[in-house]
Motif scaffolding. Structure first.
Motif, PDB file in Angstrom:
ATOM      1  N   GLN A  50       0.828  -1.207   0.000  1.00 30.88           N
ATOM      2  CA  GLN A  50       0.000   0.000   0.000  1.00 30.88           C
ATOM      3  C   GLN A  50       0.861   1.255   0.000  1.00 30.88           C
ATOM      4  OE1 GLN A  50      -2.412  -0.903   3.446  1.00 30.88           O
ATOM      5  NE2 GLN A  50      -4.293  -0.846   2.211  1.00 30.88           N
ATOM      6  N   ALA A  51       1.876   1.261   0.866  1.00 34.16           N
ATOM      7  CA  ALA A  51       2.728   2.445   0.993  1.00 34.16           C
ATOM      8  C   ALA A  51       3.464   2.717  -0.310  1.00 34.16           C
ATOM      9  CB  ALA A  51       3.716   2.256   2.144  1.00 34.16           C
ATOM     10  N   VAL A  52       4.031   1.673  -0.906  1.00 40.33           N
ATOM     11  CA  VAL A  52       4.860   1.884  -2.088  1.00 40.33           C
ATOM     12  C   VAL A  52       3.985   2.210  -3.314  1.00 40.33           C
ATOM     13  CG1 VAL A  52       5.091  -0.490  -2.933  1.00 40.33           C
ATOM     14  CG2 VAL A  52       7.023   1.058  -3.107  1.00 40.33           C
ATOM     15  N   MET A  53       2.781   1.636  -3.386  1.00 46.01           N
ATOM     16  CA  MET A  53       1.917   1.950  -4.521  1.00 46.01           C
ATOM     17  C   MET A  53       1.305   3.348  -4.377  1.00 46.01           C
ATOM     18  SD  MET A  53       2.580  -0.516  -6.475  1.00 46.01           S
ATOM     19  CE  MET A  53       1.597   0.107  -7.846  1.00 46.01           C
ATOM     20  N   LYS A  54       1.031   3.765  -3.147  1.00 44.14           N
ATOM     21  CA  LYS A  54       0.582   5.143  -2.958  1.00 44.14           C
ATOM     22  C   LYS A  54       1.698   6.114  -3.362  1.00 44.14           C
ATOM     23  CE  LYS A  54      -1.277   8.595   0.173  1.00 44.14           C
ATOM     24  NZ  LYS A  54      -1.918   8.912   1.458  1.00 44.14           N
ATOM     25  N   ALA A  55       2.935   5.773  -2.960  1.00 43.35           N
ATOM     26  CA  ALA A  55       4.077   6.613  -3.332  1.00 43.35           C
ATOM     27  C   ALA A  55       4.223   6.659  -4.856  1.00 43.35           C
ATOM     28  CB  ALA A  55       5.359   6.069  -2.672  1.00 43.35           C
ATOM     29  N   HIS A  56       3.894   5.559  -5.499  1.00 45.75           N
ATOM     30  CA  HIS A  56       3.926   5.534  -6.958  1.00 45.75           C
ATOM     31  C   HIS A  56       2.884   6.495  -7.538  1.00 45.75           C
ATOM     32  CE1 HIS A  56       4.328   4.213 -11.006  1.00 45.75           C
ATOM     33  NE2 HIS A  56       3.175   3.598 -11.049  1.00 45.75           N
ATOM     34  N   SER A  57       1.686   6.406  -7.001  1.00 42.65           N
ATOM     35  CA  SER A  57       0.595   7.227  -7.558  1.00 42.65           C
ATOM     36  C   SER A  57       0.840   8.711  -7.313  1.00 42.65           C
ATOM     37  CB  SER A  57      -0.742   6.795  -6.947  1.00 42.65           C
ATOM     38  OG  SER A  57      -0.832   7.248  -5.613  1.00 42.65           O
ATOM     39  N   LYS A  58       1.621   9.027  -6.308  1.00 43.38           N
ATOM     40  CA  LYS A  58       1.896  10.431  -5.982  1.00 43.38           C
ATOM     41  C   LYS A  58       3.188  10.926  -6.643  1.00 43.38           C
ATOM     42  CE  LYS A  58      -1.535  10.985  -3.015  1.00 43.38           C
ATOM     43  NZ  LYS A  58      -2.638  11.928  -3.280  1.00 43.38           N
ATOM     44  N   GLY A  59       3.803  10.088  -7.465  1.00 40.36           N
ATOM     45  CA  GLY A  59       5.015  10.525  -8.149  1.00 40.36           C
ATOM     46  C   GLY A  59       6.275  10.467  -7.307  1.00 40.36           C
ATOM     47  N   THR A  85       8.886  -1.380  10.780  1.00 42.70           N
ATOM     48  CA  THR A  85       8.581  -2.652  11.432  1.00 42.70           C
ATOM     49  C   THR A  85       7.156  -3.050  11.104  1.00 42.70           C
ATOM     50  OG1 THR A  85       7.655  -1.715  13.429  1.00 42.70           O
ATOM     51  CG2 THR A  85      10.042  -1.943  13.347  1.00 42.70           C
ATOM     52  N   ARG A  86       6.849  -4.276  11.401  1.00 39.47           N
ATOM     53  CA  ARG A  86       5.530  -4.808  11.094  1.00 39.47           C
ATOM     54  C   ARG A  86       4.437  -3.980  11.780  1.00 39.47           C
ATOM     55  NH1 ARG A  86       4.582 -11.168  11.964  1.00 39.47           N
ATOM     56  NH2 ARG A  86       6.837 -11.067  11.683  1.00 39.47           N
ATOM     57  N   ALA A  87       4.780  -3.449  12.968  1.00 45.80           N
ATOM     58  CA  ALA A  87       3.769  -2.713  13.731  1.00 45.80           C
ATOM     59  C   ALA A  87       3.517  -1.320  13.173  1.00 45.80           C
ATOM     60  CB  ALA A  87       4.211  -2.623  15.188  1.00 45.80           C
ATOM     61  N   ASP A  88       4.402  -0.836  12.288  1.00 48.16           N
ATOM     62  CA  ASP A  88       4.197   0.505  11.737  1.00 48.16           C
ATOM     63  C   ASP A  88       2.938   0.556  10.890  1.00 48.16           C
ATOM     64  OD1 ASP A  88       6.323   2.057  12.700  1.00 48.16           O
ATOM     65  OD2 ASP A  88       7.701   1.106  11.281  1.00 48.16           O
ATOM     66  N   SER A  89       2.235   1.647  10.981  1.00 52.33           N
ATOM     67  CA  SER A  89       1.048   1.827  10.160  1.00 52.33           C
ATOM     68  C   SER A  89       1.460   2.025   8.710  1.00 52.33           C
ATOM     69  CB  SER A  89       0.278   3.053  10.645  1.00 52.33           C
ATOM     70  OG  SER A  89       1.035   4.215  10.403  1.00 52.33           O
ATOM     71  N   PHE A  90       0.520   1.795   7.810  1.00 54.64           N
ATOM     72  CA  PHE A  90       0.731   2.083   6.392  1.00 54.64           C
ATOM     73  C   PHE A  90       1.187   3.535   6.223  1.00 54.64           C
ATOM     74  CE2 PHE A  90      -2.148   4.625   3.677  1.00 54.64           C
ATOM     75  CZ  PHE A  90      -1.378   4.620   2.522  1.00 54.64           C
ATOM     76  N   GLN A  91       0.579   4.440   6.962  1.00 62.16           N
ATOM     77  CA  GLN A  91       0.887   5.855   6.828  1.00 62.16           C
ATOM     78  C   GLN A  91       2.345   6.149   7.207  1.00 62.16           C
ATOM     79  OE1 GLN A  91      -1.477   7.638   5.446  1.00 62.16           O
ATOM     80  NE2 GLN A  91      -0.292   9.527   5.412  1.00 62.16           N
ATOM     81  N   ASN A  92       2.799   5.561   8.314  1.00 65.96           N
ATOM     82  CA  ASN A  92       4.192   5.790   8.727  1.00 65.96           C
ATOM     83  C   ASN A  92       5.180   5.168   7.735  1.00 65.96           C
ATOM     84  OD1 ASN A  92       3.344   7.274  10.897  1.00 65.96           O
ATOM     85  ND2 ASN A  92       3.721   5.687  12.438  1.00 65.96           N
ATOM     86  N   LYS A  93       4.802   4.037   7.127  1.00 66.44           N
ATOM     87  CA  LYS A  93       5.667   3.454   6.083  1.00 66.44           C
ATOM     88  C   LYS A  93       5.758   4.411   4.892  1.00 66.44           C
ATOM     89  CE  LYS A  93       4.410  -1.370   7.151  1.00 66.44           C
ATOM     90  NZ  LYS A  93       5.519  -2.210   7.541  1.00 66.44           N
TER      91      LYS A  93
END
Lengths: 300, 300
Positions: free
Chosen positions: A33-42, A280-288
């Motif tokens: 989720q984090a990396v694909m959101k980063a993709h969509s945001k350029g 870490t696994r406990a990090d939220s999608f947002q923090n990643k």
């Protein structure tokens, strides 16, 4: 000038991106989720390394299309780590991001003498917090990598954080070297190290930073607390970076902020040839996602 | 059963009070406010020690009537400290409270061999926080008194906090011995001390407490974090007391809570013949008042 919050960090990263991100062991929903959101945001060009079929399944479960992502097959986590690190080594990726694998497996690949990312420098962890009660982003180091750093190691840890700060192209950061007290006390090693680090910055052994210490936590982040104590310091009350005296204090600080305040977090490992996003696994999608944006800033 | 918040602490103190409080160097508005409020609420019988005329002036400035307070003349702070401590020594007061003087001056009187309050035990500082994001009061030790405690000293520091907790008449508290990680690691002294302290509680070398460690901060105060790590512990996620690994980590934790959360604080020095309310100039009137209430609980 300074960086006020995560929105400003994201804006800075957008104007610098996209960067090629090797997500190692990508079979993880929150990381995808984090990396694909980063993709969509350029921000990011995703390279997803791991079990191809499982990556696709996880993406489906998360409702994610993987358009624009390169997918690279790896048969186990060690191979995924080796592949991701090698891509950076060969100039085919800019950032390494940890997915669903143990940190040691990833670091083993990073430290590999032939295909790894060694620079001869110590690796260290830098956390960047947006804390509601503070007026700008606060960098904190080292929460995770160095167990009992001596003076020379603290110097490198500090320099790594300063280098990260400078990726934003701002003025020299203000660094508070923390201890339990603000006076030099022979019985408290943290205060001796702090005094030495401040002088090393005066002598340009540490570059590009205004360093003062020993400072107690309150003096570092509250001007009023510093004034109450009669402390005159260019850093007091306005620190950009906190260098913690030991791993225990940094770890407790980090987790207190995460669990007892409504703070946002980005974190990186610095000191290798490329930034390593080591959430870490406990990090939220947002923090990643914030961590990835920070990685974009730190990438060449 | 546990103590949820400062209101419950105050209620418990009211049902135990009033106790005779020797306020040393009483020429201080916030301290006078705290002790006179405690008087009006049935917590304290104030004994104000210092420059009589100046005490009256400060009280007038604060709009305080001193009805019901005994005022004892002292010509300087050292004499005030000696007088206050001697009153406790002779059974004429129950609690020592620091007013407007340096901590060392007060502690010198406390440690005086003839008229002081030594018990042979180490003195240690216990902070009690009401943190909005935690479900009960959290005791934290030792933020201020012991620079580099070894195992035996940590044992006493821990026992002092446990004794304070038991003044509320509740079940045995859950104590988390903090480190940077939750596994025993020979290279990290904090984890070795933690393992030993947990075993010392099993063997009743530490009494009246459920002790576990090493625990990282997140495991200690978040059950979810402990479950995520697969930690089974009677303490995890529900700690009443945190024993910090060193003074730096405790000091940084203490000040992070004070400055970055909306927490309430009470603090005491334990280990002497009577509790010592050792607030600082920067403490609010309200926190001094909570500390006094905590002193009432700890008094004989």
């Amino acid at each position: 000038m300074n960086i006020k919050n995560m929105e400003e960090l994201l804006a800075a990263a957008k104007s610098k991106g996209p960067k090629r991100v090797a997500l190692v062991a990508a079979e993880d929903e929150a990381s995808l989720q984090a990396v694909m959101k980063a993709h969509s945001k350029g921000l990011a060009l995703p390279i997803l390394i791991g079990d191809k079929a499982l990556i696709r399944t996880k993406a489906e479960q998360a409702g994610l299309a993987l358009d624009g992502a390169e997918i690279v097959q790896a048969d186990d986590n060690a191979q995924a780590a080796a592949l991701g690190v090698k891509m950076v080594h060969e100039g085919k990726a800019d950032i390494v991001m940890k997915g669903l694998l143990h940190t040691d497996v990833l670091l083993k690949a990073v430290l590999d003498k032939e295909n790894g990312l060694r620079t001869g420098k110590l690796l260290s962890h830098v956390s960047v917090f947006e804390i509601p009660a503070y007026h700008k982003l606060l960098f904190i180091t080292d929460v995770a990598m160095n167990i009992a750093p001596g003076l020379e190691e603290k110097k490198v840890i500090l320099q790594n954080a300063v280098d990260l700060y400078h990726s934003f192209g701002l003025n020299d950061p203000k660094v508070a070297v923390l201890a339990a007290v603000e006076e030099v006390n022979e019985k408290m090693t943290a205060t001796l190290d702090a005094a030495c680090l401040a002088k090393m910055a005066d002598r340009k052994q540490i570059k590009g930073a205004i360093v003062d210490g020993p400072l107690a936590m309150d003096n570092a982040i509250s001007l009023q607390a510093a004034l109450d104590k009669g402390i005159k310091s260019p850093v007091a009350g306005d620190a950009d970076i906190l260098l913690c005296p030991n791993i225990e204090s940094c770890n407790i600080l980090f987790k207190t902020l995460l669990f007892f305040t409504e703070s946002k977090l980005a974190a990186l490992v610095m000191g290798a040839k490329a930034p390593i996003v080591l959430t870490t696994r406990a990090d939220s999608f947002q923090n990643k996602y914030y961590s990835l944006a920070l990685g974009v800033m730190a990438a060449c």
